[in-house]
Design a protein around this motif. Sequence first.
Motif, mmCIF file in Angstrom:
data_model
loop_
_atom_site.group_PDB
_atom_site.id
_atom_site.type_symbol
_atom_site.label_atom_id
_atom_site.label_comp_id
_atom_site.label_asym_id
_atom_site.label_seq_id
_atom_site.Cartn_x
_atom_site.Cartn_y
_atom_site.Cartn_z
ATOM 1 N N TRP A 1 0.819 -1.207 0.000
ATOM 2 C CA TRP A 1 0.000 0.000 0.000
ATOM 3 C C TRP A 1 0.853 1.257 0.000
ATOM 4 O O TRP A 1 0.512 2.248 -0.663
ATOM 5 N N TYR B 1 -0.028 3.744 -2.846
ATOM 6 C CA TYR B 1 -0.661 5.003 -2.438
ATOM 7 C C TYR B 1 0.263 6.182 -2.730
ATOM 8 O O TYR B 1 -0.187 7.211 -3.254
ATOM 9 N N ILE C 1 -8.068 3.258 0.716
ATOM 10 C CA ILE C 1 -8.016 1.831 1.010
ATOM 11 C C ILE C 1 -9.311 1.111 0.665
ATOM 12 O O ILE C 1 -9.316 -0.104 0.467
ATOM 13 N N ALA D 1 -6.133 -0.648 -4.131
ATOM 14 C CA ALA D 1 -6.053 -1.163 -2.769
ATOM 15 C C ALA D 1 -6.739 -2.515 -2.657
ATOM 16 O O ALA D 1 -6.244 -3.417 -1.971
#
Length: 383
Positions: A52, A56, A352, A362
């Motif tokens: 992540w 991200y 997320i 995600a």
Amino acid sequence: MRALRTVVLAGVAVATLAVSTGVALADPSSTPPVTAIVATGSDTIQFLADQWSTDYNATSPTNPFYSWDAVNPTTGATGDTIETKNDSNCSIARPNGSGAGIAQLEAKLQNTAKTEYCVDLARASRNIKSSDGTGITSVVFAKDLITYSIYNGGNGVTNLTDTDLTAIYSCNASLISSSYTDAPVTWNEVGGTSTAAVIPVLPQASSGTRQQWLTDIGSPTLGTCVVNGANSSGGVIEENEGTNAEFTSTGNPTGYKNVLFPFSGGSYVCQADTGKCPNATGSLKLEDIDSKAPLTSANVINVSGLTAFPSTYIRSLFLVSLNAGTAASPSIPTSPINLRALLGNGDKSGWICGKNGTSTTAATDITNYGFVVASNCGTLTGQ
């Protein structure tokens, strides 16, 4: 007791897959800035959080996300010093496990200038509980399950019941049948052929998997036969780690064939099937509970449908933050760092949970790392 299915994955094929797909990188490559979002805590979801961080941060967020693993990814050391953000006041002992991550969050340690927190999130493989304290909220994002594992080729059995497991960790066979004595359970008392005693093993005390597992099997009073978080050499037993000396003929020559150890189904898939996590399953294999298989024929955790794993052993996975609201009406903080772009605010608006369907990165990561996206992704629980 007959099992419907035993999970054993081929080591050669797994090794090849791991090379082709790559293993998640661990720990930030450089010390995060004080304006970053930083997480510590659970071992079970650390590799997903590492991925992540990469994905991200590729979106160029105002506040990038970084995650520190539960143990040193290079040396395996526990509790070593990490500087979570680029400030000398943010040097802490590395939190190992869900409980330790939540405790660090609750400490509310700030940088020297008192403008940011040194840790913003805790990775948690269990939900928050009253003993964690107040002023925190959990954000659900995925489903997982816990089952037991045994040594492949050992004396263990391929299916156990709730009652069996409670008795095993109580070291009291009379809980299974009044014809048995108040003594450690032997394999033949739970459907096996060996008269050797089961050796129940638990990971270290701060492990969320440990705490959830004990809740799932009825919170037994642990008997003296339990190997409780440390092996015979005093080494820490981490969750989801089948390579610990306790599970080897070298480290435990008289007992390795009789071990029983809780294991995350998602973590097992990530290690032994998708190859996204370093494979530390060793010689452990997953087994059934109440004649239900932990994985499907496609090696996906079995959390839905008529033949799903027993619901008692299915759990949610969380990110925990400080609570900007109340226990009854929790809210994700917007200050000193706005966490809502990442987490949402009790909804699916955060990254997320797919930004209300506009981003599936995600969710793809959740699946690749062995888990299943929660239908209630983003929901908050506060205290």
